[in-house]
Write an enzyme that holds these catalytic residues in place. Structure first.
Site, PDB file in Angstrom:
ATOM      1  N   THR A  83      20.398 -10.451   8.720  1.00  0.00           N
ATOM      2  CA  THR A  83      19.230 -10.151   9.033  1.00  0.00           C
ATOM      3  C   THR A  83      18.801  -9.352  10.136  1.00  0.00           C
ATOM      4  O   THR A  83      19.709  -9.049  10.868  1.00  0.00           O
ATOM      5  CB  THR A  83      19.061 -11.844   9.885  1.00  0.00           C
ATOM      6  OG1 THR A  83      17.988 -11.997  10.790  1.00  0.00           O
ATOM      7  CG2 THR A  83      20.112 -11.641  10.852  1.00  0.00           C
ATOM      8  N   ASP A  84      17.682  -8.647  10.333  1.00  0.00           N
ATOM      9  CA  ASP A  84      17.056  -8.415  10.811  1.00  0.00           C
ATOM     10  C   ASP A  84      17.228  -8.451  12.635  1.00  0.00           C
ATOM     11  O   ASP A  84      16.853  -7.794  13.731  1.00  0.00           O
ATOM     12  CB  ASP A  84      15.504  -8.027  11.080  1.00  0.00           C
ATOM     13  CG  ASP A  84      14.760  -9.023  10.562  1.00  0.00           C
ATOM     14  OD1 ASP A  84      15.507  -9.943  11.160  1.00  0.00           O
ATOM     15  OD2 ASP A  84      13.275  -8.779  10.679  1.00  0.00           O
ATOM     16  N   GLU A  85      17.031 -10.396  12.901  1.00  0.00           N
ATOM     17  CA  GLU A  85      17.328 -10.812  14.290  1.00  0.00           C
ATOM     18  C   GLU A  85      18.743  -9.921  15.102  1.00  0.00           C
ATOM     19  O   GLU A  85      19.315 -10.247  16.497  1.00  0.00           O
ATOM     20  CB  GLU A  85      17.407 -12.351  14.613  1.00  0.00           C
ATOM     21  CG  GLU A  85      16.610 -12.948  13.510  1.00  0.00           C
ATOM     22  CD  GLU A  85      16.066 -14.581  13.367  1.00  0.00           C
ATOM     23  OE1 GLU A  85      15.774 -14.642  14.369  1.00  0.00           O
ATOM     24  OE2 GLU A  85      15.531 -14.897  12.762  1.00  0.00           O
ATOM     25  N   TYR A 115      22.457 -17.777  16.774  1.00  0.00           N
ATOM     26  CA  TYR A 115      22.506 -17.317  15.041  1.00  0.00           C
ATOM     27  C   TYR A 115      22.185 -16.053  15.197  1.00  0.00           C
ATOM     28  O   TYR A 115      23.482 -14.930  14.188  1.00  0.00           O
ATOM     29  CB  TYR A 115      21.211 -18.271  14.410  1.00  0.00           C
ATOM     30  CG  TYR A 115      20.894 -17.370  13.306  1.00  0.00           C
ATOM     31  CD1 TYR A 115      21.434 -17.305  12.351  1.00  0.00           C
ATOM     32  CD2 TYR A 115      19.851 -16.519  12.979  1.00  0.00           C
ATOM     33  CE1 TYR A 115      21.353 -17.134  10.583  1.00  0.00           C
ATOM     34  CE2 TYR A 115      19.505 -16.168  12.315  1.00  0.00           C
ATOM     35  CZ  TYR A 115      20.068 -16.210  10.470  1.00  0.00           C
ATOM     36  OH  TYR A 115      19.678 -15.726   9.562  1.00  0.00           O
ATOM     37  N   LYS A 146      25.043 -13.613  13.106  1.00  0.00           N
ATOM     38  CA  LYS A 146      25.429 -12.604  12.091  1.00  0.00           C
ATOM     39  C   LYS A 146      25.560 -11.875  12.769  1.00  0.00           C
ATOM     40  O   LYS A 146      26.834 -10.973  11.661  1.00  0.00           O
ATOM     41  CB  LYS A 146      23.741 -12.869  11.298  1.00  0.00           C
ATOM     42  CG  LYS A 146      23.300 -14.284  11.228  1.00  0.00           C
ATOM     43  CD  LYS A 146      24.270 -14.259   9.466  1.00  0.00           C
ATOM     44  CE  LYS A 146      23.450 -13.510   8.766  1.00  0.00           C
ATOM     45  NZ  LYS A 146      23.882 -14.294   7.048  1.00  0.00           N
TER      46      LYS A 146
HETATM   47  P1  NAD Z   1      19.667 -21.106   3.609  1.00  0.00           P
HETATM   48  O1  NAD Z   1      19.965 -22.475   5.226  1.00  0.00           O
HETATM   49  O2  NAD Z   1      17.831 -22.106   3.213  1.00  0.00           O
HETATM   50  O3  NAD Z   1      20.697 -22.029   2.677  1.00  0.00           O
HETATM   51  C1  NAD Z   1      21.960 -21.041   2.941  1.00  0.00           C
HETATM   52  C2  NAD Z   1      23.048 -22.171   1.786  1.00  0.00           C
HETATM   53  O4  NAD Z   1      24.599 -22.376   2.577  1.00  0.00           O
HETATM   54  C3  NAD Z   1      22.755 -23.226   2.180  1.00  0.00           C
HETATM   55  O5  NAD Z   1      22.868 -23.576   0.212  1.00  0.00           O
HETATM   56  C4  NAD Z   1      23.782 -24.664   2.125  1.00  0.00           C
HETATM   57  O6  NAD Z   1      24.716 -25.867   1.354  1.00  0.00           O
HETATM   58  C5  NAD Z   1      25.221 -22.889   1.796  1.00  0.00           C
HETATM   59  N1  NAD Z   1      26.321 -23.163   3.000  1.00  0.00           N
HETATM   60  C6  NAD Z   1      25.693 -23.898   4.813  1.00  0.00           C
HETATM   61  N2  NAD Z   1      27.589 -23.390   4.725  1.00  0.00           N
HETATM   62  C7  NAD Z   1      28.434 -23.283   3.899  1.00  0.00           C
HETATM   63  C8  NAD Z   1      29.661 -23.401   3.617  1.00  0.00           C
HETATM   64  N3  NAD Z   1      30.750 -23.062   5.202  1.00  0.00           N
HETATM   65  N4  NAD Z   1      30.268 -22.537   2.475  1.00  0.00           N
HETATM   66  C9  NAD Z   1      29.439 -22.577   1.256  1.00  0.00           C
HETATM   67  N5  NAD Z   1      28.168 -22.504   1.997  1.00  0.00           N
HETATM   68  C10 NAD Z   1      27.792 -22.912   2.758  1.00  0.00           C
HETATM   69  O7  NAD Z   1      19.428 -19.842   3.937  1.00  0.00           O
HETATM   70  P2  NAD Z   1      18.363 -18.983   3.485  1.00  0.00           P
HETATM   71  O8  NAD Z   1      17.116 -19.153   4.198  1.00  0.00           O
HETATM   72  O9  NAD Z   1      18.685 -19.100   1.929  1.00  0.00           O
HETATM   73  O10 NAD Z   1      19.332 -17.575   4.030  1.00  0.00           O
HETATM   74  C11 NAD Z   1      20.319 -17.767   3.587  1.00  0.00           C
HETATM   75  C12 NAD Z   1      20.982 -15.911   4.239  1.00  0.00           C
HETATM   76  O11 NAD Z   1      19.720 -14.863   4.772  1.00  0.00           O
HETATM   77  C13 NAD Z   1      21.872 -16.247   5.358  1.00  0.00           C
HETATM   78  O12 NAD Z   1      23.015 -15.810   5.007  1.00  0.00           O
HETATM   79  C14 NAD Z   1      20.729 -16.108   5.751  1.00  0.00           C
HETATM   80  O13 NAD Z   1      21.567 -15.355   7.494  1.00  0.00           O
HETATM   81  C15 NAD Z   1      20.425 -14.571   5.461  1.00  0.00           C
HETATM   82  N6  NAD Z   1      18.492 -14.294   6.722  1.00  0.00           N
HETATM   83  C16 NAD Z   1      17.619 -15.861   5.849  1.00  0.00           C
HETATM   84  C17 NAD Z   1      16.276 -15.023   6.506  1.00  0.00           C
HETATM   85  C18 NAD Z   1      15.316 -15.965   6.263  1.00  0.00           C
HETATM   86  O14 NAD Z   1      13.703 -15.763   6.468  1.00  0.00           O
HETATM   87  N7  NAD Z   1      15.260 -17.248   5.115  1.00  0.00           N
HETATM   88  C19 NAD Z   1      15.957 -14.466   6.716  1.00  0.00           C
HETATM   89  C20 NAD Z   1      17.357 -12.895   7.099  1.00  0.00           C
HETATM   90  C21 NAD Z   1      18.206 -13.378   6.787  1.00  0.00           C
END
Ligand code: NAD
Length: 361
Positions: A129-131, A155, A159
Protein backbone atom coordinates in the site's frame (compact mmCIF):
# COMPACT_ATOMS: atom_id res chain seq x y z
CA UNK A 1 0.94 -21.88 -15.70
CA UNK A 2 -0.54 -22.08 -12.19
CA UNK A 3 -1.08 -19.00 -10.04
CA UNK A 4 -1.48 -19.14 -6.28
CA UNK A 5 -3.61 -16.18 -5.24
CA UNK A 6 -3.78 -15.53 -1.51
CA UNK A 7 -6.76 -13.52 -0.28
CA UNK A 8 -8.61 -14.25 -3.54
CA UNK A 9 -12.03 -14.06 -1.86
CA UNK A 10 -11.46 -10.50 -0.58
CA UNK A 11 -12.14 -7.28 -2.45
CA UNK A 12 -9.12 -6.80 -4.73
CA UNK A 13 -8.33 -10.53 -4.84
CA UNK A 14 -11.82 -11.31 -6.15
CA UNK A 15 -11.52 -8.68 -8.86
CA UNK A 16 -8.07 -9.99 -9.81
CA UNK A 17 -9.25 -13.62 -9.97
CA UNK A 18 -12.14 -12.55 -12.21
CA UNK A 19 -9.80 -10.45 -14.38
CA UNK A 20 -7.28 -13.29 -14.73
CA UNK A 21 -9.82 -15.97 -15.52
CA UNK A 22 -11.37 -13.73 -18.18
CA UNK A 23 -8.05 -12.85 -19.86
CA UNK A 24 -6.13 -16.11 -19.35
CA UNK A 25 -8.79 -18.85 -19.14
CA UNK A 26 -6.25 -21.59 -19.92
CA UNK A 27 -4.21 -20.85 -16.77
CA UNK A 28 -4.94 -22.57 -13.49
CA UNK A 29 -5.74 -20.53 -10.39
CA UNK A 30 -5.50 -21.75 -6.81
CA UNK A 31 -7.09 -19.43 -4.27
CA UNK A 32 -5.90 -19.69 -0.68
CA UNK A 33 -8.10 -17.68 1.66
CA UNK A 34 -8.97 -17.99 5.35
CA UNK A 35 -12.41 -16.42 4.78
CA UNK A 36 -12.12 -13.93 7.62
CA UNK A 37 -14.89 -11.34 8.07
CA UNK A 38 -13.43 -9.69 4.91
CA UNK A 39 -13.50 -12.75 2.65
CA UNK A 40 -16.63 -14.13 1.01
CA UNK A 41 -16.69 -17.45 -0.85
CA UNK A 42 -19.76 -16.28 -2.77
CA UNK A 43 -17.56 -13.63 -4.44
CA UNK A 44 -15.86 -16.34 -6.49
CA UNK A 45 -18.17 -19.37 -6.11
CA UNK A 46 -19.46 -19.05 -9.70
CA UNK A 47 -15.89 -19.28 -11.06
CA UNK A 48 -14.83 -22.50 -9.34
CA UNK A 49 -14.07 -25.23 -11.91
CA UNK A 50 -11.28 -27.72 -12.81
CA UNK A 51 -9.04 -24.78 -13.57
CA UNK A 52 -9.92 -22.72 -10.50
CA UNK A 53 -9.62 -24.33 -7.08
CA UNK A 54 -10.52 -22.78 -3.77
CA UNK A 55 -8.68 -23.77 -0.59
CA UNK A 56 -9.89 -22.43 2.73
CA UNK A 57 -6.84 -21.91 4.90
CA UNK A 58 -4.56 -19.52 6.67
CA UNK A 59 -1.30 -18.17 5.26
CA UNK A 60 0.32 -18.63 8.69
CA UNK A 61 -0.21 -22.42 8.41
CA UNK A 62 3.20 -23.43 7.03
CA UNK A 63 2.28 -27.13 6.49
CA UNK A 64 -0.73 -26.17 4.45
CA UNK A 65 1.16 -23.58 2.39
CA UNK A 66 3.96 -26.10 1.70
CA UNK A 67 1.43 -28.77 0.71
CA UNK A 68 -0.30 -26.43 -1.72
CA UNK A 69 2.98 -25.34 -3.31
CA UNK A 70 4.21 -28.94 -3.56
CA UNK A 71 0.97 -30.41 -4.87
CA UNK A 72 0.42 -27.86 -7.65
CA UNK A 73 3.12 -26.62 -10.02
CA UNK A 74 2.79 -23.03 -8.90
CA UNK A 75 4.82 -20.58 -11.00
CA UNK A 76 3.53 -17.31 -9.55
CA UNK A 77 2.25 -16.29 -6.13
CA UNK A 78 0.16 -13.11 -6.01
CA UNK A 79 -0.12 -12.22 -2.37
CA UNK A 80 -3.22 -10.17 -1.47
CA UNK A 81 -4.16 -11.83 1.84
CA UNK A 82 -3.96 -9.34 4.68
CA UNK A 83 -5.81 -7.64 7.45
CA UNK A 84 -6.56 -4.42 5.60
CA UNK A 85 -8.76 -2.09 7.66
CA UNK A 86 -6.89 0.78 9.38
CA UNK A 87 -9.66 1.34 11.96
CA UNK A 88 -9.55 -2.33 13.00
CA UNK A 89 -5.74 -2.12 13.31
CA UNK A 90 -6.09 0.74 15.78
CA UNK A 91 -8.46 -1.32 17.94
CA UNK A 92 -6.74 -4.70 17.57
CA UNK A 93 -3.16 -4.56 16.18
CA UNK A 94 -2.13 -8.14 17.10
CA UNK A 95 -3.90 -9.90 14.26
CA UNK A 96 -2.28 -7.44 11.81
CA UNK A 97 1.15 -8.52 13.01
CA UNK A 98 0.18 -12.18 12.76
CA UNK A 99 -1.38 -12.12 9.29
CA UNK A 100 0.53 -9.35 7.56
CA UNK A 101 4.01 -10.00 8.92
CA UNK A 102 4.12 -13.64 10.07
CA UNK A 103 1.76 -14.77 7.30
CA UNK A 104 3.86 -13.11 4.60
CA UNK A 105 7.01 -14.58 6.09
CA UNK A 106 5.47 -18.07 6.17
CA UNK A 107 4.72 -17.76 2.46
CA UNK A 108 8.21 -16.48 1.62
CA UNK A 109 9.86 -19.32 3.51
CA UNK A 110 7.65 -21.94 1.89
CA UNK A 111 8.17 -20.57 -1.62
CA UNK A 112 11.93 -20.53 -1.10
CA UNK A 113 12.06 -24.11 0.16
CA UNK A 114 9.84 -25.46 -2.66
CA UNK A 115 11.96 -23.60 -5.22
CA UNK A 116 15.11 -25.16 -3.79
CA UNK A 117 13.59 -28.67 -3.66
CA UNK A 118 12.21 -28.54 -7.21
CA UNK A 119 15.00 -26.42 -8.65
CA UNK A 120 12.50 -24.07 -10.31
CA UNK A 121 11.55 -20.41 -10.05
CA UNK A 122 8.41 -19.05 -8.43
CA UNK A 123 7.70 -15.34 -8.94
CA UNK A 124 6.36 -13.84 -5.70
CA UNK A 125 4.37 -10.63 -6.20
CA UNK A 126 3.55 -8.77 -3.00
CA UNK A 127 0.60 -6.37 -2.92
CA UNK A 128 1.35 -3.48 -0.62
CA UNK A 129 0.00 0.00 0.00
CA UNK A 130 1.00 3.64 -0.42
CA UNK A 131 0.26 4.02 3.31
CA UNK A 132 3.74 2.67 4.12
CA UNK A 133 5.13 6.06 3.00
CA UNK A 134 3.19 7.92 5.70
CA UNK A 135 1.39 11.20 5.21
CA UNK A 136 1.92 14.21 2.90
CA UNK A 137 1.09 17.88 3.32
CA UNK A 138 -0.92 19.62 0.62
CA UNK A 139 2.16 21.02 -1.19
CA UNK A 140 4.46 17.97 -0.80
CA UNK A 141 5.50 16.08 -3.94
CA UNK A 142 3.78 12.73 -4.55
CA UNK A 143 5.23 9.46 -3.23
CA UNK A 144 7.78 7.83 -5.50
CA UNK A 145 9.28 4.35 -5.13
CA UNK A 146 12.22 6.05 -3.37
CA UNK A 147 10.11 7.80 -0.72
CA UNK A 148 11.05 6.97 2.84
CA UNK A 149 8.89 4.49 4.77
CA UNK A 150 7.09 6.34 7.61
CA UNK A 151 4.03 4.19 8.43
CA UNK A 152 1.69 5.82 10.94
CA UNK A 153 -0.94 3.15 11.74
CA UNK A 154 -0.51 -0.42 12.98
CA UNK A 155 -1.90 -1.49 9.58
CA UNK A 156 0.67 0.43 7.53
CA UNK A 157 3.46 -0.53 9.95
CA UNK A 158 2.61 -4.22 9.46
CA UNK A 159 2.53 -3.81 5.67
CA UNK A 160 5.87 -1.95 5.74
CA UNK A 161 7.42 -4.77 7.78
CA UNK A 162 6.14 -7.35 5.31
CA UNK A 163 7.56 -5.29 2.40
CA UNK A 164 10.98 -5.33 4.06
CA UNK A 165 10.86 -9.13 4.44
CA UNK A 166 9.88 -9.57 0.80
CA UNK A 167 12.73 -7.34 -0.33
CA UNK A 168 15.19 -9.03 2.05
CA UNK A 169 14.28 -12.50 0.67
CA UNK A 170 15.24 -11.22 -2.77
CA UNK A 171 18.54 -9.67 -1.68
CA UNK A 172 19.56 -12.46 0.71
CA UNK A 173 18.21 -15.61 -0.92
CA UNK A 174 17.60 -14.53 -4.52
CA UNK A 175 13.83 -15.11 -4.34
CA UNK A 176 12.32 -13.59 -7.51
CA UNK A 177 10.00 -10.93 -6.13
CA UNK A 178 8.19 -7.77 -7.17
CA UNK A 179 6.26 -5.38 -4.92
CA UNK A 180 3.53 -2.87 -5.73
CA UNK A 181 2.28 0.02 -3.61
CA UNK A 182 -1.18 1.07 -4.67
CA UNK A 183 -3.43 3.89 -3.57
CA UNK A 184 -6.99 3.49 -2.21
CA UNK A 185 -8.95 1.03 -4.34
CA UNK A 186 -12.68 1.14 -4.98
CA UNK A 187 -15.12 -0.88 -7.08
CA UNK A 188 -17.32 -4.01 -7.01
CA UNK A 189 -17.02 -6.56 -4.18
CA UNK A 190 -15.51 -4.11 -1.66
CA UNK A 191 -16.44 -4.82 1.95
CA UNK A 192 -19.41 -2.80 3.19
CA UNK A 193 -17.43 -1.30 6.07
CA UNK A 194 -15.01 0.57 3.77
CA UNK A 195 -15.71 4.22 2.96
CA UNK A 196 -17.23 4.20 -0.54
CA UNK A 197 -19.52 1.13 -0.05
CA UNK A 198 -20.58 2.52 3.35
CA UNK A 199 -21.53 5.90 1.89
CA UNK A 200 -23.48 4.30 -0.99
CA UNK A 201 -25.30 1.90 1.33
CA UNK A 202 -26.16 4.62 3.86
CA UNK A 203 -27.58 6.92 1.19
CA UNK A 204 -29.79 4.08 -0.11
CA UNK A 205 -30.95 3.33 3.46
CA UNK A 206 -31.30 6.99 4.52
CA UNK A 207 -28.66 6.60 7.25
CA UNK A 208 -26.06 9.19 8.37
CA UNK A 209 -22.95 9.56 6.19
CA UNK A 210 -20.07 9.63 8.72
CA UNK A 211 -17.04 11.73 7.74
CA UNK A 212 -13.92 11.83 9.89
CA UNK A 213 -12.83 15.25 11.25
CA UNK A 214 -13.52 18.08 8.82
CA UNK A 215 -13.43 15.88 5.72
CA UNK A 216 -10.34 17.59 4.28
CA UNK A 217 -8.09 14.48 4.22
CA UNK A 218 -6.99 13.71 0.67
CA UNK A 219 -6.79 10.32 -1.04
CA UNK A 220 -5.93 9.14 -4.54
CA UNK A 221 -8.59 6.68 -5.72
CA UNK A 222 -7.74 3.76 -8.00
CA UNK A 223 -10.55 1.86 -9.74
CA UNK A 224 -9.92 -1.81 -8.96
CA UNK A 225 -9.99 -2.92 -12.61
CA UNK A 226 -7.15 -0.50 -13.39
CA UNK A 227 -5.25 -2.03 -10.46
CA UNK A 228 -5.68 -5.52 -11.97
CA UNK A 229 -4.29 -4.31 -15.30
CA UNK A 230 -1.27 -2.83 -13.49
CA UNK A 231 -0.57 -6.11 -11.65
CA UNK A 232 -0.84 -7.99 -14.96
CA UNK A 233 1.80 -5.66 -16.46
CA UNK A 234 4.11 -6.20 -13.47
CA UNK A 235 3.71 -10.00 -13.69
CA UNK A 236 4.48 -10.06 -17.41
CA UNK A 237 7.01 -7.24 -17.82
CA UNK A 238 8.10 -6.14 -14.34
CA UNK A 239 11.75 -6.39 -13.36
CA UNK A 240 12.53 -8.87 -10.58
CA UNK A 241 13.51 -7.15 -7.33
CA UNK A 242 11.71 -3.91 -8.28
CA UNK A 243 8.93 -1.95 -6.62
CA UNK A 244 6.17 -0.13 -8.54
CA UNK A 245 3.73 2.53 -7.32
CA UNK A 246 0.20 2.35 -8.74
CA UNK A 247 -2.15 5.33 -8.51
CA UNK A 248 -5.45 6.40 -10.02
CA UNK A 249 -4.44 10.03 -10.65
CA UNK A 250 -7.58 11.20 -8.86
CA UNK A 251 -6.70 13.12 -5.71
CA UNK A 252 -9.77 14.36 -3.86
CA UNK A 253 -10.67 15.18 -0.27
CA UNK A 254 -13.17 13.00 1.58
CA UNK A 255 -15.89 15.65 1.77
CA UNK A 256 -15.80 16.34 -1.98
CA UNK A 257 -15.77 12.59 -2.66
CA UNK A 258 -18.93 12.12 -0.57
CA UNK A 259 -20.57 15.10 -2.31
CA UNK A 260 -19.76 13.47 -5.67
CA UNK A 261 -21.34 10.17 -4.60
CA UNK A 262 -24.45 12.01 -3.35
CA UNK A 263 -24.84 13.81 -6.68
CA UNK A 264 -24.18 10.71 -8.81
CA UNK A 265 -26.83 8.74 -6.91
CA UNK A 266 -29.30 11.61 -7.43
CA UNK A 267 -28.58 11.50 -11.18
CA UNK A 268 -28.90 7.69 -11.30
CA UNK A 269 -32.29 7.92 -9.52
CA UNK A 270 -33.51 10.46 -12.12
CA UNK A 271 -32.46 8.08 -14.93
CA UNK A 272 -34.12 5.04 -13.22
CA UNK A 273 -37.39 6.15 -11.65
CA UNK A 274 -38.03 2.60 -10.25
CA UNK A 275 -35.20 3.10 -7.75
CA UNK A 276 -37.32 5.63 -5.80
CA UNK A 277 -39.81 2.84 -5.03
CA UNK A 278 -37.11 0.29 -4.26
CA UNK A 279 -35.13 2.63 -1.96
CA UNK A 280 -37.80 4.88 -0.39
CA UNK A 281 -35.47 5.92 2.47
CA UNK A 282 -32.86 7.48 0.17
CA UNK A 283 -33.30 11.28 0.48
CA UNK A 284 -33.35 11.67 -3.33
CA UNK A 285 -36.43 9.41 -3.45
CA UNK A 286 -38.36 12.25 -1.82
CA UNK A 287 -36.70 15.14 -3.68
CA UNK A 288 -34.36 15.89 -0.75
CA UNK A 289 -30.60 16.25 -1.09
CA UNK A 290 -28.53 13.15 -0.21
CA UNK A 291 -25.83 15.37 1.28
CA UNK A 292 -28.22 16.34 4.13
CA UNK A 293 -27.19 12.98 5.65
CA UNK A 294 -23.53 14.06 6.08
CA UNK A 295 -22.42 13.86 9.71
CA UNK A 296 -18.92 14.81 10.88
CA UNK A 297 -17.52 12.36 13.46
CA UNK A 298 -14.46 12.40 15.75
CA UNK A 299 -11.32 12.08 13.65
CA UNK A 300 -9.46 8.76 13.36
CA UNK A 301 -6.40 8.53 15.67
CA UNK A 302 -3.18 9.35 13.76
CA UNK A 303 -5.24 10.06 10.61
CA UNK A 304 -2.89 10.56 7.64
CA UNK A 305 -3.67 13.86 5.91
CA UNK A 306 -2.80 13.09 2.31
CA UNK A 307 -1.63 10.23 0.09
CA UNK A 308 -0.58 10.86 -3.51
CA UNK A 309 1.15 8.59 -5.98
CA UNK A 310 3.74 9.46 -8.58
CA UNK A 311 3.01 6.82 -11.24
CA UNK A 312 5.87 7.75 -13.62
CA UNK A 313 7.89 4.58 -13.10
CA UNK A 314 5.15 2.10 -13.97
CA UNK A 315 4.04 4.35 -16.85
CA UNK A 316 7.51 4.75 -18.35
CA UNK A 317 8.79 1.23 -17.71
CA UNK A 318 5.64 -0.90 -18.16
CA UNK A 319 3.25 1.38 -20.05
CA UNK A 320 0.60 1.39 -17.35
CA UNK A 321 -1.66 4.35 -16.57
CA UNK A 322 -5.12 4.32 -15.03
CA UNK A 323 -7.90 4.64 -17.60
CA UNK A 324 -10.98 5.11 -15.39
CA UNK A 325 -11.95 8.65 -14.42
CA UNK A 326 -13.21 8.97 -10.86
CA UNK A 327 -16.69 9.74 -12.19
CA UNK A 328 -16.87 6.63 -14.40
CA UNK A 329 -15.41 4.39 -11.69
CA UNK A 330 -17.86 5.73 -9.12
CA UNK A 331 -20.82 5.30 -11.50
CA UNK A 332 -19.86 1.63 -12.09
CA UNK A 333 -19.40 1.08 -8.37
CA UNK A 334 -22.71 2.68 -7.42
CA UNK A 335 -24.56 0.69 -10.11
CA UNK A 336 -22.97 -2.54 -8.84
CA UNK A 337 -23.92 -1.91 -5.19
CA UNK A 338 -27.47 -0.92 -6.20
CA UNK A 339 -27.80 -4.20 -8.15
CA UNK A 340 -26.51 -6.18 -5.14
CA UNK A 341 -28.98 -4.50 -2.82
CA UNK A 342 -31.84 -5.19 -5.22
CA UNK A 343 -30.81 -8.88 -5.40
CA UNK A 344 -30.70 -9.01 -1.58
CA UNK A 345 -34.14 -7.41 -1.34
CA UNK A 346 -35.61 -9.80 -3.93
CA UNK A 347 -34.29 -12.88 -2.12
CA UNK A 348 -35.42 -11.52 1.28
CA UNK A 349 -38.93 -10.86 -0.12
CA UNK A 350 -39.00 -14.38 -1.62
CA UNK A 351 -38.06 -15.92 1.76
CA UNK A 352 -40.70 -13.85 3.56
CA UNK A 353 -43.35 -14.86 0.98
CA UNK A 354 -42.40 -18.54 1.33
CA UNK A 355 -42.57 -18.29 5.12
CA UNK A 356 -45.96 -16.59 4.96
CA UNK A 357 -47.28 -19.28 2.59
CA UNK A 358 -45.92 -22.05 4.86
CA UNK A 359 -47.67 -20.47 7.86
CA UNK A 360 -50.99 -20.51 5.99
CA UNK A 361 -50.52 -24.18 5.05
P1 NAD B 1 -9.76 -7.41 2.02
O1 NAD B 1 -9.71 -7.14 3.49
O2 NAD B 1 -11.00 -7.09 1.27
O3 NAD B 1 -9.44 -8.95 1.74
C1 NAD B 1 -8.43 -9.64 2.40
C2 NAD B 1 -8.61 -11.12 2.10
O4 NAD B 1 -7.57 -11.82 2.75
C3 NAD B 1 -9.92 -11.70 2.61
O5 NAD B 1 -10.50 -12.54 1.65
C4 NAD B 1 -9.52 -12.49 3.85
O6 NAD B 1 -10.37 -13.59 4.11
C5 NAD B 1 -8.12 -12.93 3.45
N1 NAD B 1 -7.28 -13.20 4.62
C6 NAD B 1 -7.13 -12.44 5.73
N2 NAD B 1 -6.31 -13.03 6.59
C7 NAD B 1 -5.91 -14.21 6.02
C8 NAD B 1 -5.05 -15.26 6.41
N3 NAD B 1 -4.43 -15.22 7.60
N4 NAD B 1 -4.87 -16.30 5.58
C9 NAD B 1 -5.50 -16.33 4.38
N5 NAD B 1 -6.34 -15.37 3.96
C10 NAD B 1 -6.54 -14.32 4.76
O7 NAD B 1 -8.49 -6.65 1.43
P2 NAD B 1 -8.34 -5.90 0.03
O8 NAD B 1 -8.90 -4.54 0.16
O9 NAD B 1 -8.80 -6.80 -1.05
O10 NAD B 1 -6.75 -5.76 -0.02
C11 NAD B 1 -5.94 -6.76 -0.63
C12 NAD B 1 -4.50 -6.37 -0.49
O11 NAD B 1 -4.28 -5.08 -1.05
C13 NAD B 1 -4.04 -6.26 0.98
O12 NAD B 1 -2.75 -6.79 1.07
C14 NAD B 1 -4.03 -4.75 1.25
O13 NAD B 1 -3.06 -4.42 2.22
C15 NAD B 1 -3.67 -4.21 -0.12
N6 NAD B 1 -4.18 -2.84 -0.38
C16 NAD B 1 -5.52 -2.59 -0.37
C17 NAD B 1 -5.98 -1.30 -0.66
C18 NAD B 1 -7.46 -0.98 -0.71
O14 NAD B 1 -7.80 0.19 -0.96
N7 NAD B 1 -8.35 -1.93 -0.51
C19 NAD B 1 -5.06 -0.27 -0.92
C20 NAD B 1 -3.71 -0.57 -0.89
C21 NAD B 1 -3.27 -1.87 -0.65
Amino acid sequence: MTLLITGGAGFIGTNFVRYWQKHYPQERIIILDALTYAGNYQNIADLVCDNLLFIKGCITDSDLVLNVLNQYQVSKVIHFAAESHVDRSILEPDIFIKTNILGTHTLLKAVLSVMAAKNNKIHFHHISTDEVYGSLNESDPEFTELSRFEPNSPYSASKAASDHFVRAYNVTYGLPITISHCSNNYGPFQNQEKMIPLIINNILEGLPLPIYGNGQNIRDWLYVEDHCVAIDKILSKGKIGETYNIGGGTEINNLDLVHNICTLIEQIFIENSDFKKIFPKAPCSTSKKNKNLITFVTDRKGHDFRYAINGSKIKNKLGFFATYSLEDGLKNTIQWFIEQKIKEKVSKDAIEMTNATMEKI
